[in-house]
Scaffold this motif. Structure first.
Motif, mmCIF file in Angstrom:
data_model
loop_
_atom_site.group_PDB
_atom_site.id
_atom_site.type_symbol
_atom_site.label_atom_id
_atom_site.label_comp_id
_atom_site.label_asym_id
_atom_site.label_seq_id
_atom_site.Cartn_x
_atom_site.Cartn_y
_atom_site.Cartn_z
ATOM 1 N N MET A 1 0.848 -1.197 0.000
ATOM 2 C CA MET A 1 0.000 0.000 0.000
ATOM 3 C C MET A 1 0.880 1.243 0.000
ATOM 4 O O MET A 1 1.839 1.351 0.754
ATOM 5 C CB MET A 1 -0.902 -0.006 1.241
ATOM 6 C CG MET A 1 -1.947 1.078 1.260
ATOM 7 S SD MET A 1 -3.053 0.895 2.683
ATOM 8 C CE MET A 1 -4.286 2.129 2.278
ATOM 9 N N ARG A 2 0.562 2.185 -0.873
ATOM 10 C CA ARG A 2 1.324 3.433 -0.970
ATOM 11 C C ARG A 2 0.595 4.566 -0.263
ATOM 12 O O ARG A 2 -0.623 4.530 -0.102
ATOM 13 C CB ARG A 2 1.542 3.792 -2.438
ATOM 14 C CG ARG A 2 2.363 2.786 -3.227
ATOM 15 C CD ARG A 2 2.363 3.149 -4.691
ATOM 16 N NE ARG A 2 1.009 3.187 -5.245
ATOM 17 C CZ ARG A 2 0.720 3.546 -6.503
ATOM 18 N NH1 ARG A 2 1.686 3.924 -7.321
ATOM 19 N NH2 ARG A 2 -0.546 3.545 -6.922
ATOM 20 N N LEU A 3 1.362 5.595 0.104
ATOM 21 C CA LEU A 3 0.778 6.744 0.790
ATOM 22 C C LEU A 3 -0.292 7.396 -0.078
ATOM 23 O O LEU A 3 -1.335 7.832 0.430
ATOM 24 C CB LEU A 3 1.869 7.750 1.150
ATOM 25 C CG LEU A 3 1.438 8.957 1.984
ATOM 26 C CD1 LEU A 3 0.838 8.510 3.308
ATOM 27 C CD2 LEU A 3 2.637 9.881 2.217
ATOM 28 N N SER A 4 -0.069 7.439 -1.385
ATOM 29 C CA SER A 4 -1.044 8.066 -2.281
ATOM 30 C C SER A 4 -2.357 7.296 -2.339
ATOM 31 O O SER A 4 -3.366 7.826 -2.821
ATOM 32 C CB SER A 4 -0.455 8.185 -3.693
ATOM 33 O OG SER A 4 -0.101 6.901 -4.200
ATOM 34 N N ASP A 5 -2.348 6.057 -1.850
ATOM 35 C CA ASP A 5 -3.578 5.256 -1.813
ATOM 36 C C ASP A 5 -4.380 5.493 -0.535
ATOM 37 O O ASP A 5 -5.467 4.918 -0.376
ATOM 38 C CB ASP A 5 -3.250 3.760 -1.918
ATOM 39 C CG ASP A 5 -2.617 3.393 -3.251
ATOM 40 O OD1 ASP A 5 -3.016 3.991 -4.275
ATOM 41 O OD2 ASP A 5 -1.718 2.528 -3.281
ATOM 42 N N CYS A 6 -3.842 6.294 0.367
ATOM 43 C CA CYS A 6 -4.527 6.559 1.641
ATOM 44 C C CYS A 6 -5.454 7.757 1.489
ATOM 45 O O CYS A 6 -5.003 8.862 1.171
ATOM 46 C CB CYS A 6 -3.502 6.828 2.749
ATOM 47 S SG CYS A 6 -2.520 5.378 3.202
ATOM 48 N N HIS A 7 -6.730 7.524 1.732
ATOM 49 C CA HIS A 7 -7.722 8.584 1.588
ATOM 50 C C HIS A 7 -8.543 8.794 2.852
ATOM 51 O O HIS A 7 -9.427 9.654 2.874
ATOM 52 C CB HIS A 7 -8.664 8.254 0.422
ATOM 53 C CG HIS A 7 -7.960 8.064 -0.878
ATOM 54 N ND1 HIS A 7 -7.425 9.108 -1.601
ATOM 55 C CD2 HIS A 7 -7.663 6.927 -1.578
ATOM 56 C CE1 HIS A 7 -6.844 8.641 -2.700
ATOM 57 N NE2 HIS A 7 -6.980 7.326 -2.700
ATOM 58 N N SER A 8 -8.256 8.022 3.892
ATOM 59 C CA SER A 8 -9.049 8.138 5.116
ATOM 60 C C SER A 8 -8.245 7.620 6.295
ATOM 61 O O SER A 8 -7.192 6.979 6.137
ATOM 62 C CB SER A 8 -10.347 7.330 5.001
ATOM 63 O OG SER A 8 -10.064 5.932 5.052
ATOM 64 N N PHE A 9 -8.762 7.876 7.489
ATOM 65 C CA PHE A 9 -8.175 7.351 8.720
ATOM 66 C C PHE A 9 -7.948 5.842 8.618
ATOM 67 O O PHE A 9 -6.894 5.331 9.017
ATOM 68 C CB PHE A 9 -9.125 7.671 9.880
ATOM 69 C CG PHE A 9 -8.814 6.944 11.163
ATOM 70 C CD1 PHE A 9 -7.877 7.439 12.054
ATOM 71 C CD2 PHE A 9 -9.473 5.757 11.474
ATOM 72 C CE1 PHE A 9 -7.592 6.775 13.233
ATOM 73 C CE2 PHE A 9 -9.196 5.086 12.655
ATOM 74 C CZ PHE A 9 -8.246 5.600 13.530
ATOM 75 N N MET B 1 -2.150 0.897 6.712
ATOM 76 C CA MET B 1 -0.760 1.047 6.285
ATOM 77 C C MET B 1 0.181 0.961 7.485
ATOM 78 O O MET B 1 1.246 0.343 7.414
ATOM 79 C CB MET B 1 -0.579 2.376 5.542
ATOM 80 C CG MET B 1 0.763 2.528 4.856
ATOM 81 S SD MET B 1 0.821 4.014 3.813
ATOM 82 C CE MET B 1 2.539 3.940 3.239
ATOM 83 N N ALA B 2 -0.210 1.588 8.587
ATOM 84 C CA ALA B 2 0.600 1.504 9.805
ATOM 85 C C ALA B 2 0.661 0.075 10.325
ATOM 86 O O ALA B 2 1.722 -0.400 10.758
ATOM 87 C CB ALA B 2 0.035 2.437 10.873
ATOM 88 N N GLN B 3 -0.450 -0.626 10.283
ATOM 89 C CA GLN B 3 -0.484 -2.006 10.773
ATOM 90 C C GLN B 3 0.439 -2.899 9.944
ATOM 91 O O GLN B 3 1.076 -3.820 10.477
ATOM 92 C CB GLN B 3 -1.907 -2.541 10.741
ATOM 93 C CG GLN B 3 -2.078 -3.887 11.423
ATOM 94 C CD GLN B 3 -3.533 -4.279 11.573
ATOM 95 O OE1 GLN B 3 -4.403 -3.780 10.848
ATOM 96 N NE2 GLN B 3 -3.820 -5.155 12.518
#
Length: 381
Positions: free
Chosen positions: A1-9, A15-17
């Motif tokens: 998973m990339r940072l650009s794929d993060c759109h919500s909490f 991603m952190a997990q």
């Protein structure tokens, strides 16, 4: 998973997990006992519905607020939290830089892993020092004086942690400082070698605010023991009143949840209170800050700045709190998961998303400025 794929909490949490060893992820994600209050913190917002107004000619959006004398470009701030360099080697440095870029407030904890002074150099934005009251009164005075010298704008005394909460996830893995891991905990570190390499190739872990006061190098001084053995369970209103006088500036109590306590905070000269249950990490079964917000604002909101934190995951959550009379809203796990996932770029992306959500939602509500958010915009299910 990339940072650009993060759109919500929830994306940042996943991603952190994926990056963190289980014991560290559970330290961020976990809460006390059965974690009922942790879940309630977010669920409370769902009992309240927004009523938008249309055709209001909303042009420019002004989401700035002033809280405890500090001008913030957006109505959320990064609440002080402990041990951030365990989550990512940049720790508080990343949070200070991201908050500074977004023109908002951030905090450094007594259990912070970067010094007050270094954080102050990174960001010119308002800085909070989150403080625990120790049995050693000399230590309390020394830490307050250091905060003054560092140019801290707001002293924030945490009052809901005179003893540590029962965080069973941490007990199962043996999470402590230094680590005293169970076999299960060690196995979880073994399967995330990238975190270990990152941790070992940067400067050694330390707690700069406690340097010279606490020996964190000998034995296993766990977080729960720090709370149990060093903090003063006999902390009283008289003790806090003395601190308020000694500080002589913006002074905030974090962890107030009752009207009576809010009134006492006003009486002793506090300029702010944070309604908070410590992210559900202390007294399980307690109500959420959002549950208490309207009653406390009605009682003291004209005499003291009322802030809240706990469970905030969306811009709409922020708008609901502001509509009830909160002056600003604190973020905790909302920025800690992106910090753990990607360091400063992660925190910046999370704050970018929150700012975009608040701006879009204000337009959809027909509100051009924060002061246009009122209880007339709310209905309860």
């Amino acid at each position: 998973m990339r940072l650009s794929d993060c759109h919500s909490f929830h994306d940042f949490r996943r991603m952190a997990q994926a990056r963190l060893p289980g014991p560290i992820f559970d330290y961020i994600d976990g809460a006390a006992d059965d974690e009922v209050t942790y879940r309630r913190n977010t669920a409370a917002f769902e009992t309240c519905q927004l009523v938008p107004n249309v055709l209001r000619g909303v042009g420019e959006i002004d989401m700035s607020v002033t809280v405890m004398g500090q001008k913030l470009a957006m109505p959320v701030y990064c609440s002080p939290t402990a041990l951030q360099r365990l989550f990512h080697h940049e720790g508080e440095r990343a949070v200070a830089a991201a908050a500074g870029k977004h023109g908002t407030m951030f905090g450094v904890s007594s259990l912070g892993t970067v010094s007050l002074e270094e954080a102050r150099r990174i960001s010119s934005g308002p800085q909070v020092y989150q403080f625990y009251f120790h049995k050693d009164r000399g230590l309390n005075r020394a830490m307050m004086e250091r905060a003054k010298q560092a140019g801290i704008e707001v002293m924030m005394l945490t009052v809901d942690s005179i003893t540590g909460g029962n965080r069973e996830r941490d007990k199962r893995t043996g999470f402590s400082i230094p680590f005293r891991l169970t076999l299960a905990g060690m196995m979880q570190f073994a399967v995330k070698p990238a975190w270990a390499i990152n941790y070992l190739t940067h400067e050694s872990f330390k707690l700069p605010q406690l340097d010279g006061h606490v020996d964190m190098g000998g034995g296993a001084l766990s977080i729960s023991r720090y709370f149990t053995e060093m903090l003063d369970p006999c902390l009283s209103w008289d003790d806090v009143a003395a601190m308020v006088r000694e500080w002589g500036g913006q002074f905030c109590l974090k962890g107030v949840m009752s009207v009576d306590d809010a009134k006492r905070a006003v009486e002793i000269g506090c300029t702010g209170i944070v309604l908070s249950n410590h992210g559900g990490r202390q007294l399980d079964g307690s109500c959420s800050a959002f549950d208490q917000l309207a009653e406390i604002v009605d009682a003291v909101g004209d005499r003291i700045d009322v802030i809240m934190d706990g469970g905030v995951q969306r811009g709409t959550h922020v708008l609901k709190a502001l509509s009830l009379g909160a002056k600003a809203v604190g973020l905790g796990r909302y920025y800690l998961f992106p910090l753990a996932a990607a360091g400063q770029p992660g925190v910046e992306r999370a704050l970018d998303l929150m700012r975009s959500e608040i701006e879009r939602d204000m337009r959809l509500m027909g509100c051009a400025s924060i002061d246009q958010l009122t209880r007339s915009n709310l209905r309860y299910a």
